[in-house]
Enzyme design. Structure first.
Site, PDB file in Angstrom:
ATOM      1  N   TYR A 144       0.583  -1.078   0.008  1.00  0.00           N
ATOM      2  CA  TYR A 144      -0.089  -0.029  -0.070  1.00  0.00           C
ATOM      3  C   TYR A 144       0.755   1.568   0.295  1.00  0.00           C
ATOM      4  CZ  TYR A 144      -4.779  -2.348   0.834  1.00  0.00           C
ATOM      5  OH  TYR A 144      -6.198  -2.924   0.936  1.00  0.00           O
ATOM      6  N   LYS A 193       3.653 -15.530   4.187  1.00  0.00           N
ATOM      7  CA  LYS A 193       3.669 -16.048   2.382  1.00  0.00           C
ATOM      8  C   LYS A 193       5.245 -16.362   2.999  1.00  0.00           C
ATOM      9  CE  LYS A 193       2.881 -17.887  -1.031  1.00  0.00           C
ATOM     10  NZ  LYS A 193       2.012 -18.933  -1.368  1.00  0.00           N
ATOM     11  N   ASP A 225      -2.529 -18.334   1.877  1.00  0.00           N
ATOM     12  CA  ASP A 225      -3.130 -19.051   1.314  1.00  0.00           C
ATOM     13  C   ASP A 225      -4.305 -20.276   1.899  1.00  0.00           C
ATOM     14  OD1 ASP A 225      -0.813 -20.887   1.769  1.00  0.00           O
ATOM     15  OD2 ASP A 225      -1.237 -21.169  -0.887  1.00  0.00           O
ATOM     16  N   ASP A 249      -6.574  -7.422   4.126  1.00  0.00           N
ATOM     17  CA  ASP A 249      -7.375  -6.606   3.330  1.00  0.00           C
ATOM     18  C   ASP A 249      -8.636  -7.592   2.866  1.00  0.00           C
ATOM     19  OD1 ASP A 249      -8.540  -4.629   2.153  1.00  0.00           O
ATOM     20  OD2 ASP A 249      -7.704  -5.344   0.400  1.00  0.00           O
ATOM     21  N   ASP A 253     -12.265  -9.599   4.383  1.00  0.00           N
ATOM     22  CA  ASP A 253     -13.533  -9.354   3.637  1.00  0.00           C
ATOM     23  C   ASP A 253     -14.164 -11.235   3.402  1.00  0.00           C
ATOM     24  OD1 ASP A 253     -13.382  -6.823   2.792  1.00  0.00           O
ATOM     25  OD2 ASP A 253     -13.593  -6.797   1.102  1.00  0.00           O
TER      26      ASP A 253
END
Ligand code: IPM
Ligand code: MG
Length: 358
Positions: A144, A193, A225, A249, A253
């Site tokens: 970001y 990750k 994942d 983010d 969701d």
């Protein structure tokens, strides 16, 4: 002493749900004699119309002089997104305010209300052990805020976003997560990750160092994942999920669909000094704006989070949360949380119902 709250209602359903949230705030705080001064300021498209900016100076100054920020939502309707007013609106407003006040920890609690089990998209046997996850997303680093470039190479358009984390950034949000876990069920799942990314290897290293200071909290590492899958397969296993800006983010969701409606979710963004912004992360929902049908619960629960985190009014926060639970138990349903055949009420009536339980 009187405290000041900057009220940034914004666009879409923001102003309608904010008006209801302020009714609840007034009701709860008047009862115990605590008074808050609320100062309204413009943000998003509403600010652009007046100042030509999505996060104007005037608004920044009002926020600076306040003890907390209560935020509605920003963003335009699909049919108008080409207009200058809406171009980069969310990024300018949200990222601008996050950066200005160094809000580095974003709290997104996700719960499945037992009385709303029927709107949870997962099978009942998957969620009947209870779902109560606190996402803590780092909010100041990663893709970001790293350097962004767009250039040409060999006649081809190329773009890059640099993902960057310093150990200090990771350490700060990690402490926040472990401290939060201590007030809950003492478990942190740190999501990264690390099999691929250097930023994630550093993340994992630093989180493990910080964990040593919290021997009473269990730390588990999980790859992003796998985590996406686990949130859907077995969400009851999680207590606090700590993760990076980009992964947070996306994962938050994924978690947000579990309660059944975005209209139920509140969030807090906090900086190291404890200054906070409180908002429903569900967005401006322009498709239902101005109709009086939006679910005000997310904004009302954001008020509860504000009372808890910024003003240590724990009892008041709990009273609001309990009143929301009772209204739901009593069958109060806006359209987003209604089952087929349920009588549906509007934004104001839902708030009336919550107020009647306070
Ligand atoms: C959120 C939103 C924002 C983000 C966008 C609108 C900039 O998706 O708050 O999750 O990506 O952080
Ligand atoms: Mg998002």
């Amino acid at each position: 002493m009187e405290k000041t709250i900057a009220v940034l209602a914004g666009d879409g359903i923001g102003p309608e749900v904010m008006a209801q949230a302020l009714r609840v705030l007034k009701h709860v705080t008047e009862r115990n004699g605590q008074t808050f001064r609320t100062v309204e300021a413009l943000i998003g498209g509403a600010a652009f119309e007046v100042h030509g900016k999505h996060f104007p100076e005037e608004t920044r100054e009002i926020c600076e002089r306040s003890d907390a920020i209560l935020f509605g939502s920003v963003g335009g309707p699909v049919a108008e997104l080409h207009l200058e007013k809406w171009k980069d609106c969310e990024v300018n407003a949200l990222l601008g305010i996050r950066k200005t006040f160094r809000f580095n920890a974003n709290f997104r609690p996700v719960k499945v209300f037992p009385e709303l089990m029927h709107i949870c998209p997962l099978r009942e046997e998957v969620v009947n052990r209870g779902v109560d996850i606190l996402f803590i997303r780092e909010l100041n680093g990663d893709l970001y805020f790293g350097e962004k470039k767009r250039f040409e190479r060999d006649g081809m358009r190329v773009a890059t976003d640099l993902a960057e984390y310093s150990e200090e950034q990771v350490r700060s949000v990690a402490h926040t997560a472990f401290q939060a876990a201590r007030k809950r069920r003492n478990k942190v799942t740190s999501v990264d990750k690390a099999n691929v990314l250097h930023t994630s290897k550093l993340w994992r290293e630093v989180v493990r160092e910080v964990a040593k200071e919290y021997p009473d909290v269990v730390l588990e590492d999980m790859l992003v994942d796998n985590c996406a899958m686990q949130i859907i397969r077995n969400p009851s296993q999680f207590d606090v999920i700590l993760t990076t800006n980009m992964f947070g983010d996306i994962l938050s969701d994924a978690g947000a669909v579990l309660p059944g409606s975005l209209g139920l979710l509140a969030s807090a963004s906090l900086n190291a000094d404890g200054f906070g912004l409180y908002e429903p992360p569900g967005g401006s929902a322009q498709d239902i704006a101005g109709k009086g049908v939006a679910n005000p619960i997310a904004q009302i629960l954001s008020v509860a989070m504000m009372l808890r985190f910024s003003f240590s009014l724990i009892e008041e926060a709990e009273r609001i949360e309990q009143a929301v639970g009772k209204a739901l138990l009593g069958g109060a349903r806006t359209g987003d949380i209604a089952a087929p055949g349920d009588p549906v009420i509007g934004t104001v009536e839902m708030t009336d119902s919550i107020l009647s339980h306070l």
